[in-house]
Scaffold this motif. Structure first.
Motif, PDB file in Angstrom:
ATOM      1  N   VAL A 119       2.243   4.238  -4.361  1.00  0.00           N
ATOM      2  CA  VAL A 119       0.856   4.038  -3.950  1.00  0.00           C
ATOM      3  C   VAL A 119       0.704   4.398  -2.473  1.00  0.00           C
ATOM      4  N   ALA A 120      -0.406   5.040  -2.147  1.00  0.00           N
ATOM      5  CA  ALA A 120      -0.716   5.296  -0.734  1.00  0.00           C
ATOM      6  C   ALA A 120      -1.361   4.043  -0.155  1.00  0.00           C
ATOM      7  N   PRO A 121      -0.771   3.456   0.875  1.00  0.00           N
ATOM      8  CA  PRO A 121      -1.339   2.235   1.451  1.00  0.00           C
ATOM      9  C   PRO A 121      -2.623   2.521   2.244  1.00  0.00           C
ATOM     10  N   THR A 122      -3.355   1.482   2.515  1.00  0.00           N
ATOM     11  CA  THR A 122      -4.558   1.594   3.334  1.00  0.00           C
ATOM     12  C   THR A 122      -4.155   1.654   4.811  1.00  0.00           C
ATOM     13  N   ASP A 123      -5.093   2.033   5.645  1.00  0.00           N
ATOM     14  CA  ASP A 123      -4.846   2.050   7.086  1.00  0.00           C
ATOM     15  C   ASP A 123      -4.452   0.658   7.584  1.00  0.00           C
ATOM     16  N   GLU A 124      -5.093  -0.362   7.049  1.00  0.00           N
ATOM     17  CA  GLU A 124      -4.801  -1.741   7.459  1.00  0.00           C
ATOM     18  C   GLU A 124      -3.368  -2.130   7.089  1.00  0.00           C
ATOM     19  N   GLN A 125      -2.906  -1.708   5.925  1.00  0.00           N
ATOM     20  CA  GLN A 125      -1.544  -2.035   5.502  1.00  0.00           C
ATOM     21  C   GLN A 125      -0.496  -1.330   6.365  1.00  0.00           C
TER      22      GLN A 125
END
Length: 178
Positions: free
Chosen positions: A126-132
């Protein structure tokens, strides 16, 4: 070869062998080549053992073999690990979130009881979010290699050719017996 290796994944120079002073070698992805400064750029995890080795002894060797061209390049230079600054920030911002997620995992070389990517389970595939990814940035580093010498070797059944270019001596070129 080096400039093409940065932009073309099918080129041999895209994934050279990088060796450190402790004799360890690994395949790394060539991310940038500055032909004016004769510098190579690779991305790495600041927690990787090679970073500590380079801090102690900055000697770095890079080996490329282009089978189609029958050319081997052996590059010797001085490595540095950069974790801060504009160049590091730019490289981080140019990377995709999918690529950045590597820096959220366990430290390279950390032991595990099972085969693992080192990534947290919720980030597998999974591609994480910027926040992650905020905490991943502290593990991201650049390995910069300032090339000092180039050993160029051309394999040919009519007769091999070899040359050494010493960039410390204004690019002095010397033909060598193969």
């Amino acid at each position: 070869m080096l400039a093409n290796g940065v932009v073309d994944r099918s080129r041999a120079a895209h994934t050279p062998v990088v060796g450190t002073a402790d004799g360890d070698q690994r395949i790394m992805v060539l991310r940038a080549f500055d032909s004016d400064a004769m510098t190579l750029r690779f991305h790495t995890d600041s927690r990787a053992p090679k970073c500590a080795v380079i801090e102690q002894d900055p000697a770095v060797h890079v080996l490329i073999y282009d089978r189609d061209r029958k050319v081997q390049l052996r590059l010797a230079g001085v490595g540095s690990i950069e974790t801060e600054g504009q160049q590091v920030d730019d490289a981080w911002s140019e990377a995709t979130n999918f690529a950045r997620r590597c820096y959220l995992g366990s430290a390279p070389g950390a032991p595990s009881d099972i085969p693992t990517s080192g990534l947290p389970d919720h980030l597998e595939g999974v591609a994480p979010t910027d926040e992650q990814l905020v905490e991943a940035r502290e593990n991201f580093a650049l390995l910069l290699v300032e090339i000092e010498t180039i050993d160029w070797f051309f394999l040919d059944h009519h007769g091999h050719r070899r040359a050494r270019i010493d960039l410390r001596d204004r690019g002095q070129e010397t033909w060598l017996a193969p």
